[in-house]
Scaffold this active site. Structure first.
Site, short mmCIF file in Angstrom:
data_model
loop_
_atom_site.label_atom_id
_atom_site.label_comp_id
_atom_site.label_asym_id
_atom_site.label_seq_id
_atom_site.Cartn_x
_atom_site.Cartn_y
_atom_site.Cartn_z
N ILE A 51 0.88 -1.17 0.23
CA ILE A 51 -0.44 0.16 -0.14
C ILE A 51 0.56 1.10 0.21
CG2 ILE A 51 -2.22 1.26 1.16
CD1 ILE A 51 -2.21 -1.14 2.54
N LYS A 64 5.28 0.00 12.85
CA LYS A 64 5.06 0.89 11.61
C LYS A 64 4.37 2.00 12.13
CE LYS A 64 4.24 -3.45 9.19
NZ LYS A 64 3.42 -4.69 8.84
N GLY A 120 4.54 -9.57 1.63
CA GLY A 120 4.86 -10.40 0.50
C GLY A 120 5.37 -9.94 -0.67
N1 LIG Z 1 8.49 -10.42 3.84
C1 LIG Z 1 7.70 -9.21 3.81
O1 LIG Z 1 6.00 -9.99 3.22
C2 LIG Z 1 8.02 -7.88 4.41
C3 LIG Z 1 7.08 -7.38 3.91
C4 LIG Z 1 7.40 -5.58 4.52
C5 LIG Z 1 8.80 -5.18 4.91
N2 LIG Z 1 9.73 -6.58 4.83
C6 LIG Z 1 11.00 -5.85 5.72
O2 LIG Z 1 12.08 -6.70 4.73
C7 LIG Z 1 13.05 -6.71 5.49
C8 LIG Z 1 13.73 -8.10 5.39
O3 LIG Z 1 12.59 -9.02 5.21
P1 LIG Z 1 12.22 -10.15 4.09
O4 LIG Z 1 11.44 -10.73 4.90
O5 LIG Z 1 12.72 -10.34 2.45
O6 LIG Z 1 13.58 -11.30 5.17
P2 LIG Z 1 14.47 -13.03 4.18
O7 LIG Z 1 13.93 -13.32 3.97
O8 LIG Z 1 14.58 -13.44 6.10
O9 LIG Z 1 15.44 -11.85 3.99
C9 LIG Z 1 16.98 -11.27 5.01
C10 LIG Z 1 18.31 -11.16 4.30
O10 LIG Z 1 18.90 -11.34 4.71
C11 LIG Z 1 20.44 -11.93 4.58
N3 LIG Z 1 20.95 -11.74 6.04
C12 LIG Z 1 20.62 -11.63 6.86
N4 LIG Z 1 20.89 -11.04 8.00
C13 LIG Z 1 22.44 -10.80 7.51
C14 LIG Z 1 24.02 -10.77 8.00
N5 LIG Z 1 24.03 -10.76 9.31
N6 LIG Z 1 24.93 -10.51 7.04
C15 LIG Z 1 24.53 -11.50 5.87
N7 LIG Z 1 22.74 -11.41 4.96
C16 LIG Z 1 22.02 -11.46 6.56
C17 LIG Z 1 19.32 -13.06 4.25
O11 LIG Z 1 20.70 -14.09 4.18
P3 LIG Z 1 20.76 -15.87 3.57
O12 LIG Z 1 19.27 -15.56 2.64
O13 LIG Z 1 22.23 -15.78 3.38
O14 LIG Z 1 20.23 -15.76 4.70
C18 LIG Z 1 18.50 -13.32 2.84
O15 LIG Z 1 18.69 -12.97 1.98
C19 LIG Z 1 12.87 -6.58 7.06
O16 LIG Z 1 13.44 -5.71 7.71
C20 LIG Z 1 11.03 -7.06 7.35
O17 LIG Z 1 10.96 -6.34 8.64
C21 LIG Z 1 9.68 -8.24 4.42
#
Ligand SMILES: NC(=O)c1ccc[n+]([C@@H]2O[C@H](COP(=O)([O-])OP(=O)(O)OC[C@H]3O[C@@H](n4cnc5c(N)ncnc54)[C@H](OP(=O)(O)O)[C@@H]3O)[C@@H](O)[C@H]2O)c1
Length: 333
Positions: A137, A206, A301
């Site tokens: 959104i 948020k 997502g």
């Molecule tokens: N998922 C959603 O729908 C969503 C929606 C809105 C906002 N967000 C925000 O977006 C951000 C990412 O979310 P996500 O769901 O994409 O998370 P995720 O799927 O857990 O992905 C995190 C990524 O960061 C890497 N990573 C984490 N810690 C690390 C470190 N210390 N050093 C190097 N790489 C590291 C991981 O590596 P590996 O792949 O090798 O483990 C992975 O590629 C978060 O802040 C979340 O709150 C997410």
């Protein structure tokens, strides 16, 4: 092939949002080049494990953050790794290197947003974070630009997809909390550790970001009165259902610090928020001039959030191109 005009992006993280972002870019590659007049190139992404199987490929993954933060070719750093550290340290380093920074990290912003914005300002660069609030959104730009001539008097909404999924099933199907939580985890709607969602902390982050935008308030998580959904049982929900009341985890704020809260509210079915079900999110704003405004859509997502991150990248890319133009003009003087 390398082109010096390309705008280059480095990703800190290549999980759900990082891969959704790259999918979004791949789906619209020509459109993006047409709008920018140059190509947008993802240079490389930082991950923890380069061998992990991923739905989307990238030519280069690294486990060394310096490959992104210290690469002079990278114009825009996109932080989609999540958590407070090392995201906080990396974001500060990127801003000090005068790179444009885009983040979707609500926890980082709720904890350190004002400091990071100030750091961006002092270094003459930008910090953009549309993806951090309500995923797909597009609300921050709407507040910053579309509503800049109006005054927000109340913020209210459903900001967390996991809890809305759980509450919807408990209400519709009479299932108990732990059964639905397990189901949400199996479906990928809830983390293995769901505490940030079910405690209300995710929604509170948020709400803090939105309050800063809407009310220009200097607020932090400690200012939010917060409770989650862990205490709800199916019998209580059945009892309230009999009275026509629907449970929702509502985040709500008015321009005073004393009225910022996240908690379960029992809504009548005439309330628009009561009809927002499953993993959908919604936001209702009451403003001085426009009155009641309402948005609903996917709050999370990879693709939806990736789209919000891409909108920020496009804006950051325009700033990069404008700075290059100014640099050329100054060099030609
Ligand atoms: N998922 C959603 O729908 C969503 C929606 C809105 C906002 N967000 C925000 O977006 C951000 C990412 O979310 P996500 O769901 O994409 O998370 P995720 O799927 O857990 O992905 C995190 C990524 O960061 C890497 N990573 C984490 N810690 C690390 C470190 N210390 N050093 C190097 N790489 C590291 C991981 O590596 P590996 O792949 O090798 O483990 C992975 O590629 C978060 O802040 C979340 O709150 C997410």
């Amino acid at each position: 092939m390398r082109n010096d005009d390309d705008v280059r992006v480095g990703l800190l993280g290549f999980g759900t949002v990082g891969q959704g972002l790259v999918q979004g870019i791949n789906l619209q590659i020509n459109n993006i080049s047409c709008r920018l007049g140059v190509s947008l190139k993802i240079q490389r992404a930082l991950v923890q494990d380069t061998k992990k199987k991923r739905a989307v490929g990238l030519p280069e993954l690294t486990t060394d953050a310096r490959d992104i933060l210290e690469d002079p070719e990278i114009d825009i750093v996109v932080e989609v790794m999540g958590g407070e550290q090392p995201a906080y340290a990396y974001t500060k380093q990127a801003l000090r290197q005068r790179k444009q920074v885009v983040t979707a990290n609500k926890l980082l912003l709720a904890l350190h947003g004002p400091e990071l914005k100030e750091l961006a300002r002092r270094n003459g660069t930008g910090l953009l974070y549309e993806g951090s609030v309500l995923g797909g959104i597009p609300i921050l730009r709407t507040i910053q630009r579309g509503l800049c001539g109006d005054r927000v008097e109340e913020v209210k909404g459903i900001f967390n997809s996991t809890t809305n999924f759980i509450l919807t099933r408990m209400y519709d199907l009479g299932e108990d909390y732990w059964t639905v939580l397990r189901l949400a985890q199996e479906a990928g709607y809830a983390e293995a550790d769901p505490s940030m969602d079910v405690s209300g902390l995710d929604a509170a982050c948020k709400l803090v970001i939105l309050c800063r935008e809407c009310f220009d308030l200097d607020i932090y998580l400690k200012d939010v009165t917060m409770s989650g959904i862990e205490h709800l049982d199916k019998w209580q929900i059945a009892l309230e259902k009999g009275q026509g009341r629907i449970p929702k985890l509502i985040a709500c704020a008015k321009p005073q610090k004393t009225e910022i809260r996240v908690g379960v509210e029992w809504l009548p079915d005439t309330d628009l928020l009561s009809r927002v079900s499953g993993v959908q999110n919604a936001l209702s704003l009451r403003t001085l001039l426009a009155g009641e405004l309402f948005w609903s859509g996917p709050g999370a997502g990879g693709l939806a959030t990736g789209g919000a991150v891409l909108a920020d990248i496009m804006e950051a890319a325009e700033r990069v191109l404008m700075e290059r133009d100014i640099g050329f003009l100054q060099a030609g003087r």
